[in-house]
Design an enzyme around this catalytic site. Structure first.
Site, mmCIF file in Angstrom:
data_model
loop_
_atom_site.group_PDB
_atom_site.id
_atom_site.type_symbol
_atom_site.label_atom_id
_atom_site.label_comp_id
_atom_site.label_asym_id
_atom_site.label_seq_id
_atom_site.Cartn_x
_atom_site.Cartn_y
_atom_site.Cartn_z
ATOM 1 N N HIS A 93 18.452 49.238 39.675
ATOM 2 C CA HIS A 93 18.518 49.489 38.238
ATOM 3 C C HIS A 93 17.386 50.469 37.935
ATOM 4 O O HIS A 93 16.351 50.443 38.587
ATOM 5 C CB HIS A 93 18.345 48.185 37.454
ATOM 6 C CG HIS A 93 18.431 48.368 35.971
ATOM 7 N ND1 HIS A 93 19.570 48.849 35.361
ATOM 8 C CD2 HIS A 93 17.528 48.158 34.986
ATOM 9 C CE1 HIS A 93 19.363 48.918 34.047
ATOM 10 N NE2 HIS A 93 18.130 48.501 33.797
ATOM 11 N N HIS A 121 15.712 51.642 29.059
ATOM 12 C CA HIS A 121 16.780 51.641 30.053
ATOM 13 C C HIS A 121 18.123 51.458 29.365
ATOM 14 O O HIS A 121 18.195 51.106 28.197
ATOM 15 C CB HIS A 121 16.540 50.560 31.118
ATOM 16 C CG HIS A 121 16.552 49.161 30.586
ATOM 17 N ND1 HIS A 121 17.332 48.177 31.135
ATOM 18 C CD2 HIS A 121 15.889 48.570 29.556
ATOM 19 C CE1 HIS A 121 17.125 47.034 30.471
ATOM 20 N NE2 HIS A 121 16.258 47.254 29.519
ATOM 21 N N CYS A 131 22.869 53.775 34.635
ATOM 22 C CA CYS A 131 21.455 53.797 34.249
ATOM 23 C C CYS A 131 20.668 54.871 34.995
ATOM 24 O O CYS A 131 19.725 55.449 34.449
ATOM 25 C CB CYS A 131 20.819 52.421 34.452
ATOM 26 S SG CYS A 131 20.901 51.820 36.155
#
Length: 175
Positions: free
Chosen positions: A25, A37, A118
């Site tokens: 991530h 994010h 992301c």
């Protein structure tokens, strides 16, 4: 690694890579132990378990831009500063990265694990180019796997054909 410790002290605008087992991530560090994010809206801060986060990635076509404390985003996972494309692209000015990231907080954006995830989000903020090394690597593995499968099938067909041909010669010779 404990979420409050850094191998390399992050600077505003740095990319933070968070290891979630089979995938990473990504977030942008903005200072004050905060990151921005992009994450599917069905996930909460307590819901970063592997199965729930993987399922959410494939079930959602939208993601929310959030500003959170880094330790809340990282949870029990490990993380590092990883400005992976600095050798390939010139990073934008740190203040512009942070400014643009802050402006996006609260927005719900299109999400696709293959072309707008992301990692694409943070690389676009830092470099002005949306890229995902994870997707590129997964694509290369898939292509190599497909080529290997085709090559194995072709080799099998050639060997099978050779066996049939050899068997035919043996039968003619026996008669």
């Amino acid at each position: 690694m404990a979420p409050t410790l850094f191998d390399k002290k992050p600077q505003p605008g740095d990319l933070i890579e968070i290891s979630r087992g089979p995938y990473q991530h990504w977030a942008v560090y903005i200072g004050g132990n905060e990151v921005i994010h992009m994450i599917p809206p069905t996930l909460t801060g307590d819901d970063f378990g592997l199965l729930s986060s993987l399922a959410s990635m494939f079930q959602n076509d939208m993601a929310e831009v959030r500003c959170e404390k880094i330790q809340d985003v990282v949870g029990p996972d490990s993380f590092q500063v990883n400005n992976m494309l600095d050798d390939k692209y010139r990073p934008r000015e740190r203040r512009l990265i942070v400014r643009d990231a802050r402006r996006m907080v609260g927005q719900v954006l299109p999400y696709c694990v293959a072309n707008h995830n992301c990692e694409h989000f943070v690389t676009e903020l830092r470099y002005g180019k949306a890229q995902s090394q994870q997707v590129r690597a997964a694509t290369e593995v898939a292509v190599v796997g497909a080529v290997a499968t085709v090559a194995t099938a072709a080799l099998g067909a050639i060997l099978f054909g050779a066996l049939l041909k050899d068997d035919g010669k043996k039968r003619r010779h026996d008669n």
